[in-house]
Motif scaffolding. Sequence first.
Motif, PDB file in Angstrom:
ATOM      1  N   GLY A 237     -33.085 -13.932  10.329  1.00 48.61           N
ATOM      2  CA  GLY A 237     -32.446 -13.225   9.416  1.00 48.61           C
ATOM      3  C   GLY A 237     -33.148 -11.806   8.943  1.00 48.61           C
ATOM      4  O   GLY A 237     -32.844 -11.198   7.985  1.00 48.61           O
ATOM      5  N   LEU A 238     -34.156 -11.700   9.424  1.00 46.32           N
ATOM      6  CA  LEU A 238     -35.339 -10.819   8.956  1.00 46.32           C
ATOM      7  C   LEU A 238     -34.952  -9.540   9.686  1.00 46.32           C
ATOM      8  O   LEU A 238     -34.778  -9.360  10.946  1.00 46.32           O
ATOM      9  CB  LEU A 238     -36.703 -11.003   9.201  1.00 46.32           C
ATOM     10  N   VAL A 239     -34.956  -8.057   9.110  1.00 44.93           N
ATOM     11  CA  VAL A 239     -34.731  -6.942   9.504  1.00 44.93           C
ATOM     12  C   VAL A 239     -35.893  -6.022   9.476  1.00 44.93           C
ATOM     13  O   VAL A 239     -36.786  -6.232   8.691  1.00 44.93           O
ATOM     14  CB  VAL A 239     -33.630  -6.319   8.560  1.00 44.93           C
ATOM     15  N   ASP A 240     -36.213  -5.405  10.725  1.00 47.21           N
ATOM     16  CA  ASP A 240     -37.479  -4.694  10.786  1.00 47.21           C
ATOM     17  C   ASP A 240     -37.186  -3.222  10.082  1.00 47.21           C
ATOM     18  O   ASP A 240     -36.377  -2.683  10.576  1.00 47.21           O
ATOM     19  CB  ASP A 240     -37.700  -4.571  12.299  1.00 47.21           C
ATOM     20  N   THR A 241     -37.793  -2.994   9.211  1.00 50.85           N
ATOM     21  CA  THR A 241     -37.845  -1.819   8.159  1.00 50.85           C
ATOM     22  C   THR A 241     -37.820  -0.477   9.191  1.00 50.85           C
ATOM     23  O   THR A 241     -37.107   0.337   8.839  1.00 50.85           O
ATOM     24  CB  THR A 241     -38.652  -1.702   7.040  1.00 50.85           C
ATOM     25  N   TYR A 283     -45.864  -4.652  11.326  1.00 47.52           N
ATOM     26  CA  TYR A 283     -44.535  -4.560  11.020  1.00 47.52           C
ATOM     27  C   TYR A 283     -44.216  -4.863   9.427  1.00 47.52           C
ATOM     28  O   TYR A 283     -45.411  -5.568   8.652  1.00 47.52           O
ATOM     29  CB  TYR A 283     -43.655  -5.680  11.661  1.00 47.52           C
ATOM     30  N   ILE A 284     -42.991  -4.371   8.763  1.00 48.99           N
ATOM     31  CA  ILE A 284     -42.918  -4.779   7.394  1.00 48.99           C
ATOM     32  C   ILE A 284     -41.358  -5.381   7.675  1.00 48.99           C
ATOM     33  O   ILE A 284     -40.422  -4.634   8.140  1.00 48.99           O
ATOM     34  CB  ILE A 284     -42.846  -3.972   6.439  1.00 48.99           C
ATOM     35  N   PHE A 285     -40.733  -6.517   7.603  1.00 52.59           N
ATOM     36  CA  PHE A 285     -39.545  -7.061   7.609  1.00 52.59           C
ATOM     37  C   PHE A 285     -39.128  -7.619   6.278  1.00 52.59           C
ATOM     38  O   PHE A 285     -39.735  -7.816   5.386  1.00 52.59           O
ATOM     39  CB  PHE A 285     -39.443  -8.387   8.428  1.00 52.59           C
ATOM     40  N   TYR A 286     -37.715  -7.581   6.197  1.00 51.78           N
ATOM     41  CA  TYR A 286     -37.068  -8.185   4.720  1.00 51.78           C
ATOM     42  C   TYR A 286     -35.933  -8.719   5.275  1.00 51.78           C
ATOM     43  O   TYR A 286     -35.069  -8.313   6.426  1.00 51.78           O
ATOM     44  CB  TYR A 286     -36.897  -6.953   3.837  1.00 51.78           C
ATOM     45  N   VAL A 287     -35.508  -9.624   4.310  1.00 48.64           N
ATOM     46  CA  VAL A 287     -34.155 -10.145   4.291  1.00 48.64           C
ATOM     47  C   VAL A 287     -33.206  -9.377   3.593  1.00 48.64           C
ATOM     48  O   VAL A 287     -33.401  -9.176   2.476  1.00 48.64           O
ATOM     49  CB  VAL A 287     -33.894 -11.482   3.848  1.00 48.64           C
ATOM     50  N   PRO A 288     -31.907  -8.706   4.263  1.00 50.92           N
ATOM     51  CA  PRO A 288     -31.089  -7.763   3.362  1.00 50.92           C
ATOM     52  C   PRO A 288     -30.476  -8.619   2.383  1.00 50.92           C
ATOM     53  O   PRO A 288     -30.269  -9.629   2.313  1.00 50.92           O
ATOM     54  CB  PRO A 288     -30.017  -7.605   4.620  1.00 50.92           C
ATOM     55  N   ASP A 289     -30.427  -7.792   1.346  1.00 42.93           N
ATOM     56  CA  ASP A 289     -29.853  -8.568  -0.048  1.00 42.93           C
ATOM     57  C   ASP A 289     -29.035  -7.328  -0.837  1.00 42.93           C
ATOM     58  O   ASP A 289     -29.528  -6.109  -0.847  1.00 42.93           O
ATOM     59  CB  ASP A 289     -31.058  -9.001  -0.718  1.00 42.93           C
ATOM     60  N   SER A 290     -28.205  -7.754  -1.529  1.00 45.88           N
ATOM     61  CA  SER A 290     -27.320  -6.777  -2.359  1.00 45.88           C
ATOM     62  C   SER A 290     -28.140  -6.157  -3.411  1.00 45.88           C
ATOM     63  O   SER A 290     -27.786  -4.979  -3.748  1.00 45.88           O
ATOM     64  CB  SER A 290     -26.055  -7.348  -2.756  1.00 45.88           C
ATOM     65  N   VAL A 297     -39.648   4.173   5.162  1.00 38.37           N
ATOM     66  CA  VAL A 297     -40.838   3.580   5.606  1.00 38.37           C
ATOM     67  C   VAL A 297     -41.798   4.846   6.334  1.00 38.37           C
ATOM     68  O   VAL A 297     -41.209   5.814   7.126  1.00 38.37           O
ATOM     69  CB  VAL A 297     -40.417   2.684   6.968  1.00 38.37           C
ATOM     70  N   ASN A 298     -42.953   4.509   6.079  1.00 33.86           N
ATOM     71  CA  ASN A 298     -43.798   5.562   6.550  1.00 33.86           C
ATOM     72  C   ASN A 298     -45.062   4.704   7.200  1.00 33.86           C
ATOM     73  O   ASN A 298     -45.316   3.595   6.762  1.00 33.86           O
ATOM     74  CB  ASN A 298     -44.595   6.441   5.450  1.00 33.86           C
ATOM     75  N   ILE A 299     -45.673   5.414   8.267  1.00 26.80           N
ATOM     76  CA  ILE A 299     -46.825   4.882   8.740  1.00 26.80           C
ATOM     77  C   ILE A 299     -47.991   5.823   8.355  1.00 26.80           C
ATOM     78  O   ILE A 299     -47.842   7.013   8.375  1.00 26.80           O
ATOM     79  CB  ILE A 299     -46.867   4.956  10.465  1.00 26.80           C
ATOM     80  N   ALA A 337     -43.213   0.459   3.096  1.00 28.59           N
ATOM     81  CA  ALA A 337     -41.646   0.638   3.092  1.00 28.59           C
ATOM     82  C   ALA A 337     -41.568   0.476   1.732  1.00 28.59           C
ATOM     83  O   ALA A 337     -41.978   0.065   0.676  1.00 28.59           O
ATOM     84  CB  ALA A 337     -41.339  -0.710   3.617  1.00 28.59           C
ATOM     85  N   ARG A 338     -40.712   1.518   1.268  1.00 27.46           N
ATOM     86  CA  ARG A 338     -40.313   1.723  -0.062  1.00 27.46           C
ATOM     87  C   ARG A 338     -38.488   1.356  -0.408  1.00 27.46           C
ATOM     88  O   ARG A 338     -37.864   1.731   0.344  1.00 27.46           O
ATOM     89  CB  ARG A 338     -40.454   3.146  -0.580  1.00 27.46           C
ATOM     90  N   PHE A 339     -38.329   0.518  -1.401  1.00 28.05           N
ATOM     91  CA  PHE A 339     -37.143   0.060  -1.707  1.00 28.05           C
ATOM     92  C   PHE A 339     -36.638   0.463  -3.087  1.00 28.05           C
ATOM     93  O   PHE A 339     -37.577   0.861  -3.921  1.00 28.05           O
ATOM     94  CB  PHE A 339     -36.844  -1.423  -1.685  1.00 28.05           C
TER      95      PHE A 339
END
Length: 342
Positions: A237-241, A283-290, A297-299, A337-339
């Motif tokens: 369930g992880l998404v590659d940012t 990588y940075i992954f996250y689980v999508p959430d409302s 995302v920056n390198i 990664a910024r959210f």
Amino acid sequence: MNKIAATILSILAVGSTAVQARDLCVMHFNIWQEGTMVPGGFEALADEIARQNPDIVMLSEVRNYNDTRFCDRITEALAKRGAEYHSFYTTSSGLLSRTEVTDSAVIFPYNGDHGSVHKLVTEIDGHRVAAYTAHLDYLNDTYYEVRGYDGNTWKQIEPVTDPAELNRRNLLSQRDEAAESAAKDIAGEIERGSLVFLGGDLNEPSGLDWTEATAAIADHNGVVINWPTIDILHKAGLVDTYREIYPDPVEYPGYTYPSSNEIIPINKLSWALGADERDRIDYIFYVPDSRLKLESVNIVGPQRDIIRGERVETEWGKRDITAPIDVWPSDHRAVVARFTLD
């Protein structure tokens, strides 16, 4: 209640929700043996973390040299820069958090330099957050074998291009076992309603980067393959940012290794001097959430790559690579990664 009062209350409610929204930043950084490989490297990595000001930092290549506690040294260095962080003792991979660490766990234990996975739990604005850091096995790197280099010794060999054989050899590593351990724990955190992030140097590319579109570039030698470690995380369930923001692997390959650290000789940065060994393995992954919205995302790192033993201008990255402050402490690039968190 009259209509005017109801309207005012509705506006106030919307305004209250907007005020509660905040930025949340996550950073992964391979710190190349705690910054010891580069003169001034430790201070440079502290400077870069402070500049990015992340809420959570995932680190790779934590060694605790000379019986020291890297977690203490880096939090002290950041405190001198006006940045308060919390951490705990780890090996191989590491974690920092702006907010108090309420729990921690070893998910995949460090053993014989085959990598590790650690977890911290914290609370950010009332939300339970589970953050994982992974620095995975560097052996049986079969993506090197595609390019004609042994994945254990890095001596030149005939290129291996059969996907089934590549996957067989790749599974001799412990990367898939570490990923499975992380996936199992993450499932429990999802059930608890946690916000979940995982960052690391996984020492393995993504199948999203080894497609028909990329088969003729970066010495892929026609290989199209779904590398197993990243596939395990996707299935959990992880998404590659990075690929969520930049889905095109040709225009935005996002290479993180090797980077052209300008003050280090090329033969100390590249393991395959006769090949184009560039890959995205950080990588940075996250689980999508409302409650979460991925904004960017920056390198972060040097503006040049190393290709076949030469420093080459990085044309692809002008739009998504942030240059270092001055000294760069690593042979990798970092990922930020910024959210927005509601």
